[in-house]
Design a protein around this motif. Structure first.
Motif, PDB file in Angstrom:
ATOM      1  N   PRO A 194       0.679  -1.149   0.099  1.00 43.67           N
ATOM      2  CA  PRO A 194       0.031   0.244   0.107  1.00 43.67           C
ATOM      3  C   PRO A 194       0.882   1.221   0.055  1.00 43.67           C
ATOM      4  N   LYS A 195       2.200   1.062   0.281  1.00 43.00           N
ATOM      5  CA  LYS A 195       3.046   2.308   0.500  1.00 43.00           C
ATOM      6  C   LYS A 195       3.657   2.230  -0.995  1.00 43.00           C
ATOM      7  N   PRO A 196       3.513   3.351  -1.716  1.00 39.77           N
ATOM      8  CA  PRO A 196       4.118   3.530  -3.214  1.00 39.77           C
ATOM      9  C   PRO A 196       5.797   3.677  -2.803  1.00 39.77           C
ATOM     10  N   ALA A 197       6.456   3.118  -3.775  1.00 38.11           N
ATOM     11  CA  ALA A 197       7.917   3.250  -3.931  1.00 38.11           C
ATOM     12  C   ALA A 197       8.387   2.511  -2.846  1.00 38.11           C
ATOM     13  N   SER A 198       7.766   1.538  -2.210  1.00 33.75           N
ATOM     14  CA  SER A 198       8.536   0.778  -0.888  1.00 33.75           C
ATOM     15  C   SER A 198       9.793   0.015  -1.096  1.00 33.75           C
ATOM     16  N   ARG A 199      10.044  -0.500  -0.119  1.00 36.40           N
ATOM     17  CA  ARG A 199      11.268  -1.210  -0.166  1.00 36.40           C
ATOM     18  C   ARG A 199      11.043  -2.760  -0.614  1.00 36.40           C
ATOM     19  N   THR A 200       9.818  -2.800  -0.400  1.00 31.60           N
ATOM     20  CA  THR A 200       9.157  -4.347  -1.359  1.00 31.60           C
ATOM     21  C   THR A 200       9.446  -4.056  -2.819  1.00 31.60           C
TER      22      THR A 200
ATOM     23  N   PRO B 193      17.486  -6.129 -17.686  1.00 30.57           N
ATOM     24  CA  PRO B 193      16.543  -4.990 -17.015  1.00 30.57           C
ATOM     25  C   PRO B 193      15.082  -5.411 -16.834  1.00 30.57           C
ATOM     26  N   VAL B 194      14.410  -4.776 -16.123  1.00 28.82           N
ATOM     27  CA  VAL B 194      13.072  -5.155 -16.013  1.00 28.82           C
ATOM     28  C   VAL B 194      12.327  -4.426 -17.125  1.00 28.82           C
ATOM     29  N   ASP B 195      11.411  -5.111 -17.725  1.00 29.15           N
ATOM     30  CA  ASP B 195      10.518  -4.444 -18.625  1.00 29.15           C
ATOM     31  C   ASP B 195       9.352  -3.469 -18.244  1.00 29.15           C
ATOM     32  N   HIS B 196       8.709  -3.998 -17.117  1.00 26.90           N
ATOM     33  CA  HIS B 196       7.633  -3.266 -16.839  1.00 26.90           C
ATOM     34  C   HIS B 196       7.251  -3.580 -15.234  1.00 26.90           C
ATOM     35  N   VAL B 197       7.141  -2.532 -14.419  1.00 30.59           N
ATOM     36  CA  VAL B 197       7.179  -2.240 -12.907  1.00 30.59           C
ATOM     37  C   VAL B 197       5.698  -1.888 -12.658  1.00 30.59           C
ATOM     38  N   LEU B 198       4.940  -2.677 -12.025  1.00 33.66           N
ATOM     39  CA  LEU B 198       3.463  -2.385 -11.697  1.00 33.66           C
ATOM     40  C   LEU B 198       3.450  -2.350 -10.027  1.00 33.66           C
ATOM     41  N   ASP B 199       3.403  -0.779  -9.674  1.00 38.39           N
ATOM     42  CA  ASP B 199       3.305  -0.711  -8.052  1.00 38.39           C
ATOM     43  C   ASP B 199       1.660  -0.575  -7.885  1.00 38.39           C
ATOM     44  N   VAL B 200       0.972  -1.639  -7.484  1.00 37.70           N
ATOM     45  CA  VAL B 200      -0.405  -1.639  -7.567  1.00 37.70           C
ATOM     46  C   VAL B 200      -1.232  -0.607  -7.066  1.00 37.70           C
ATOM     47  N   THR B 201      -0.656   0.048  -5.902  1.00 37.89           N
ATOM     48  CA  THR B 201      -1.238   0.987  -5.462  1.00 37.89           C
ATOM     49  C   THR B 201      -1.602   2.233  -6.068  1.00 37.89           C
ATOM     50  N   THR B 202      -0.746   2.450  -7.439  1.00 40.04           N
ATOM     51  CA  THR B 202      -1.193   3.570  -8.328  1.00 40.04           C
ATOM     52  C   THR B 202      -2.237   3.318  -8.985  1.00 40.04           C
TER      53      THR B 202
ATOM     54  N   GLY C   2      -9.869   2.215  -9.029  1.00 40.31           N
ATOM     55  CA  GLY C   2      -9.989   1.288 -10.025  1.00 40.31           C
ATOM     56  C   GLY C   2     -10.349  -0.135 -10.070  1.00 40.31           C
ATOM     57  N   LEU C   3      -9.369  -0.484  -9.010  1.00 35.39           N
ATOM     58  CA  LEU C   3      -9.175  -1.894  -8.422  1.00 35.39           C
ATOM     59  C   LEU C   3     -10.386  -2.530  -7.909  1.00 35.39           C
ATOM     60  N   LEU C   4     -11.342  -1.568  -7.320  1.00 35.44           N
ATOM     61  CA  LEU C   4     -12.495  -1.831  -6.588  1.00 35.44           C
ATOM     62  C   LEU C   4     -13.873  -2.379  -7.311  1.00 35.44           C
ATOM     63  N   GLY C   5     -13.600  -2.308  -8.746  1.00 35.39           N
ATOM     64  CA  GLY C   5     -14.682  -2.715  -9.551  1.00 35.39           C
ATOM     65  C   GLY C   5     -14.160  -3.677 -10.672  1.00 35.39           C
ATOM     66  N   TRP C   6     -14.689  -3.676 -11.630  1.00 33.22           N
ATOM     67  CA  TRP C   6     -14.369  -4.350 -13.052  1.00 33.22           C
ATOM     68  C   TRP C   6     -14.478  -3.630 -14.198  1.00 33.22           C
ATOM     69  N   GLY C   7     -13.561  -3.822 -14.915  1.00 36.96           N
ATOM     70  CA  GLY C   7     -13.613  -2.882 -16.267  1.00 36.96           C
ATOM     71  C   GLY C   7     -12.928  -1.743 -16.432  1.00 36.96           C
ATOM     72  N   ASP C   8     -12.232  -1.145 -15.402  1.00 36.01           N
ATOM     73  CA  ASP C   8     -11.594   0.029 -15.261  1.00 36.01           C
ATOM     74  C   ASP C   8     -10.380  -0.120 -16.535  1.00 36.01           C
ATOM     75  N   PRO C   9     -10.417   0.721 -17.165  1.00 31.78           N
ATOM     76  CA  PRO C   9      -9.516   0.670 -18.363  1.00 31.78           C
ATOM     77  C   PRO C   9      -7.816   0.692 -18.106  1.00 31.78           C
ATOM     78  N   THR C  10      -7.418   1.384 -16.833  1.00 33.79           N
ATOM     79  CA  THR C  10      -6.197   1.369 -16.593  1.00 33.79           C
ATOM     80  C   THR C  10      -5.848   0.208 -15.750  1.00 33.79           C
ATOM     81  N   VAL C  11      -6.877  -0.425 -15.151  1.00 33.42           N
ATOM     82  CA  VAL C  11      -6.502  -1.719 -14.371  1.00 33.42           C
ATOM     83  C   VAL C  11      -6.175  -2.969 -15.531  1.00 33.42           C
TER      84      VAL C  11
END
Length: 184
Positions: free
Chosen positions: A13-19, A34-43, A47-56
């Motif tokens: 839940p904390k962005p840019a965390s040590r995790t 190198p990593v191709d893509h990083v998803l920090d889910v908190t960002t 939109g995570l609370l429903g279905w169909g959010d285009p960003t999610v």
């Protein structure tokens, strides 16, 4: 050899965390690049609370197209975070991560939860269709914070399991690599 598409998902839940730092470092060591893509889910926000959010939905697509995926969470109440659960619920069961080689990674305050990646996170990834050919990785958060990218456990894990994970992931990337081979 075709380069592996390496993706990191972090459910802290904390962005840019040590995790996030530990997961990115693990992915770089395992993929030997190198990593191709990083998803920090908190960002992803509400939109995570429903279905169909285009960003999610775009995030789901980005993750589902990984060859090698590191999924990371801090240990909360002896398991992975609800935030990560909300994201993983967006995938179709049994199919959403088909063909992806995944590594469950968790950080915690003490070794008492060292089995959490294998007992709690790995089964969810497998249920979504991911292959998890290596044990999960558990890091003590104070060690990860103190050592950052030089955390000894990360290097040891990559040394022990990197070739196996690259070989598994390379089958999706299109060029099988024998276990023990060093990619060029």
């Amino acid at each position: 050899m075709t380069a592996l598409r390496t993706v990191v998902v972090v459910g802290n839940p904390k962005p840019a965390s040590r995790t996030l730092t530990a997961a990115r470092t693990a992915a770089e060591l395992l993929a030997q690049g190198p990593v191709d893509h990083v998803l920090d889910v908190t960002t992803l926000g509400p939109g995570l609370l429903g279905w169909g959010d285009p960003t999610v939905q775009q995030a789901v697509t980005d993750v589902a197209t990984a060859d090698l995926l590191v999924v990371a969470s801090p240990t909360y109440k002896a398991t992975y975070t609800g935030l990560l659960k909300l994201f993983l619920d967006q995938f179709a069961g049994g199919e959403g991560l088909r063909g992806v080689t995944a590594v469950p990674l968790m950080l915690g305050a003490a070794p008492t939860h060292a089995l959490a990646p294998d007992l709690l996170l790995k089964p969810v990834l497998a249920e979504l269709g991911a292959a998890c050919p290596a044990p999960g990785l558990y890091l003590i958060d104070k060690d990860a914070e103190a050592h950052g990218a030089d955390t000894p456990a990360l290097a040891a894990y990559a040394e022990r399991w990197g070739a196996t994970l690259r070989a598994s992931a390379s089958t999706r990337a299109g060029t099988p690599v024998p276990v023990g081979a060093v990619p060029s």
